[in-house]
Design an enzyme around this catalytic site. Structure first.
Site, PDB file in Angstrom:
ATOM      1  N   ALA A   1      56.189  19.027  12.431  1.00  0.00           N
ATOM      2  CA  ALA A   1      55.877  20.160  11.547  1.00  0.00           C
ATOM      3  C   ALA A   1      55.521  21.441  12.305  1.00  0.00           C
ATOM      4  CB  ALA A   1      54.745  19.772  10.597  1.00  0.00           C
TER       5      ALA A   1
ATOM      6  N   SER B   1      61.074  16.439  12.958  1.00  0.00           N
ATOM      7  CA  SER B   1      61.056  17.084  11.655  1.00  0.00           C
ATOM      8  C   SER B   1      61.084  16.102  10.500  1.00  0.00           C
ATOM      9  CB  SER B   1      62.257  18.037  11.537  1.00  0.00           C
ATOM     10  OG  SER B   1      62.191  18.781  10.344  1.00  0.00           O
TER      11      SER B   1
ATOM     12  N   CYS C   1      54.037  12.527   5.214  1.00  0.00           N
ATOM     13  CA  CYS C   1      53.429  12.201   3.917  1.00  0.00           C
ATOM     14  C   CYS C   1      54.364  11.426   3.005  1.00  0.00           C
ATOM     15  CB  CYS C   1      52.984  13.470   3.207  1.00  0.00           C
ATOM     16  SG  CYS C   1      51.728  14.356   4.121  1.00  0.00           S
TER      17      CYS C   1
ATOM     18  N   TYR D   1      45.902  28.878 -21.026  1.00  0.00           N
ATOM     19  CA  TYR D   1      45.548  28.059 -22.184  1.00  0.00           C
ATOM     20  C   TYR D   1      46.744  27.942 -23.109  1.00  0.00           C
ATOM     21  CZ  TYR D   1      44.075  27.357 -27.035  1.00  0.00           C
ATOM     22  OH  TYR D   1      44.000  26.931 -28.339  1.00  0.00           O
TER      23      TYR D   1
END
Lengths: 471, 471
Positions: free
Chosen positions: B13, B40, B44, B449
């Site tokens: 990374a 590369s 994760c 909202y």
């Protein structure tokens, strides 16, 4: 001597938030006058009741009258305040069978806004605005076959039964026109489709969801089409046709036979209660308020959809009627009147809307021309980036429009669309905007990364990188 | 005369972000030495490959070697930098069949971190750490019955074939122990469950996901249990038992028969390349860096999991190895070395993790004791609130822990758990924290909202209200 009560006009978001907060802070009296029968309902939930995803109309109530009584609030429904005398500090109340003057120590005008009908004849059967529980109840009844209508849908509330009964007795529509492609229009397109009605959506300007910008509309419009909605943009609706009941809508000279028309053509602040007082007004005639919700009249506050607010980006007066800021402004006024001066907070124009599977959000100033009008030198870019790591299933392309000021680098606005957790990402932008972050600072934020939720560079960060590169 | 190249040690990374950014800004030479064969890749993503939700190992690669070549980066795989001479500005490179000195104009150490195995014997068959594509490939092979293993799972990359073949030939496990309830442990619990393995998860401290705080764990632990994972907290794993292959794990004297153990007991920075240079170090022995990624050695930068960073809340040096900040720091160093000084940015410790349906996020300082140690007077509250309007289907209770400083009101940290768009909401807190907002300012944010996405008061705002009330 006992002080006169705190009087609140309007029993919805702003009014009851104010009364509730006031009562939590003090044991002084508060009286809330509501001209209708419904109080404390979720306006934003109406399309979802019509859609059928909310079981009962009364599920949309936040507080029941007994909840309100328990809070020590003196709520008077069916009481319309028809005049205010700021010199005498009294309001005149029309309670139907009587009319009286009520003294106040402080007054809050929280009368909200109303849906307009433009030049259209909204008295025809089958023509609705989506405003208030009674309109939603009537539309729901209209959408249901007479022999299938179940009054249990209404729950146990003060519904306008005559209106429901009338609509339940009519044959249900199979074709609908929605006039206006704003939030209400888009949400109703989804709701009516779910009810099996074929929908034509008419938008006057070049794209739906105007405040979200063109890039969001480019995602939403094909998605609406894919889900069976016929979208007409740059379309002028000439008139509604019908005798008692709507039979057709005429747009740009073309006739579309429909049995239902929903008007979503705009809202206006309900300011009539202050007519004649000389109160100062702002955009759209809304009641001008300061940072604490005070009007130009002594001891008179205004909050919610009836009032102006300060815009977080421009710092100038604006009128953006939305739910959270109404609740917050009411709550702040309640605290202030109780003796704890509390600012109502700025509005950033944050809005999110669901259009079937598409989630959209916007905040601040998205339109470059509007940003230039406000004195900025706007730089705007639109990117698309994955919502999750590319190898992780279930993600979707997320479109982000980001607007910044070339001179200061400040983030001015943004809009987002996508199917995977897109709308809620606008909160990152809202926070950045209200904190006056520059786009370079936004780019350097340590945001969440895990393959199921975000790629290494969240779409918001990708947009920030691209805009930073243009400054 | 041509300047010596920019030399990067480590092809993941931080290293490749630096080299890529450098090449976009300049046409000077950059050489990347990677001791392994893989470059590369998305660390994760490893649990999701093991889980089976990622089809091929090579789907986890961000850039192929040919992508890297196209960017004009001189990538040398199988080249280990074994020494740095800061005075001579050379690195000594062991390429297997040869060893040579490479001059540099500027150097970036981006050697990352490695998974530790604690005191455990990780040489037994069936014992894995989750670090690097080869470990994931081997574990995937081990989890598959010998006659069902499909080498197409590997894609077309430089995999350690002998290790895969060895593991593919072994009988697959039916019972597993995971040692360590951090991100890797929790993600692997989900992955192994998906592969049909019965999982015991052992956590040394009182709850899993320690950095997320107790309230998040109170949501996650029952959810893990509900999904069939046996969670052991306050559990000390004594030893792994087995001859060639693991047969059992002994924890607090109790024997658990297993055929698989995954060690998630911590990571350490790979700093050996700078041994003997006298480079300054920070927490955990990580290479100390300044705001531009510079080490104490002239012309030597460090970035990513090997380096320290400045903490956004405390302003002090910290070591938090995570993906986004590694990418960003590398990119910033690439720009700086190319002549455009770019700060690497602070780290806020933002982390999100998925545990089956539960989404968790954390940022800043969540632990009150840690906040007090950093000189703050912490106020912490945990609330639960709906993720959507109560009447709208599909929402979930969202738990928010919010920590603020009593003296200044500043937001110090927060954590979130819930099933409905909970994790991504931590970005609101990350933005607020990096912008130094107070909890009162957080409470007044104009956040999104709409019933399908958030109640009027988003759970983050509810938490802010409650903490503000305690200040």
């Amino acid at each position: 001597m006992e002080r006169d009560p705190f009087v609140v006009v309007g029993g919805d978001a702003a009014g009851l938030s104010a009364a509730s907060k006031f009562r939590r802070e003090t044991n002084r009296d508060v009286v809330v006058f509501e001209r209708g029968q419904w109080v404390s309902y979720a306006h934003c939930g109406l399309p979802y009741f019509v859609e059928g995803s909310v079981d009962r109309l009364t599920d949309l109530l936040s507080l029941s009258p007994s909840d309100i009584a328990e809070r020590g609030i003196d709520l008077r429904r069916g009481h319309e305040v028809v005049a205010v005398d700021p010199a005498a500090r009294t309001v005149t109340v029309d309670a139907g069978d009587e009319r009286f003057d009520q003294p106040y120590s402080e007054l809050l005008v929280a009368t909200g806004a109303r849906a307009t009908t433009g030049d259209f004849d909204a008295s025809l059967d089958g023509v609705f605005t989506i405003h208030g529980l009674d309109s939603a109840a009537a539309l729901d009844a209209y959408l249901t076959a007479p022999d299938a209508y179940d009054p249990a849908r209404l729950g146990d509330g003060p519904v306008d039964e005559a209106r429901v009964t009338h609509n339940a007795a009519l044959d249900p529509p199979t074709r609908a026109a929605i006039v206006g492609g704003g939030y209400v229009g888009v949400e109703m397109a989804e709701a009516l489709t779910a009810r099996g009605v074929a929908v034509h959506l008419f938008q006057r300007s070049g794209h739906v969801l105007q405040p979200f910008g063109a890039a969001v509309a480019e995602r939403v419009e094909p998605h609406l089409t894919e889900r069976g909605v016929t979208v007409h943009t740059d379309a002028t609706v000439d008139r509604l046709v019908g005798d008692e009941r709507i039979e057709a809508i005429v747009a740009d000279g073309e006739r579309f036979p429909v049995e239902l028309a929903v008007l979503g053509v705009g809202v206006r602040p309900n300011t009539a209660v202050l007519d004649g007082t000389g109160v100062a007004r702002g955009p759209n005639g809304a009641i001008r308020t300061d940072a604490y919700g005070r009007t130009s009249l002594p001891a008179v506050h205004a909050a919610g959809d009836v009032a102006t607010a300060r815009h977080a980006v421009t710092g100038t007066e604006t009128w953006i009627p939305l739910g959270l800021t109404a609740n917050r402004a009411g709550r702040a006024v309640g605290a202030t009147v109780a003796g704890d001066p509390t600012p109502v907070g700025d509005v950033a124009g944050t809005a999110v809307v669901k259009a079937f599977e598409m989630e959209c959000g916007r905040v601040g100033i998205v339109d470059e021309a509007a940003a230039a009008d406000a004195g900025f030198d706007p730089v705007s870019e639109t990117i698309t980036a994955g919502s999750r790591s590319g190898y992780y299933p279930g993600g979707d392309e997320t479109t982000v429009t980001l607007v910044a000021d070339r001179t200061t680098g400040r983030v001015l606005g943004g809009a987002i669309a996508g199917r995977d957790r897109a709308a809620i990402r606008v909160d990152t932008l809202a926070t950045a905007i209200e904190a006056d972050l520059t786009v370079a600072e936004l780019e350097r934020l340590d945001l969440a990364y895990a393959p199921p939720f975000s790629p290494v560079w969240d779409p918001v960060l990708v947009a920030a990188k691209v805009v930073t590169g243009k400054l």
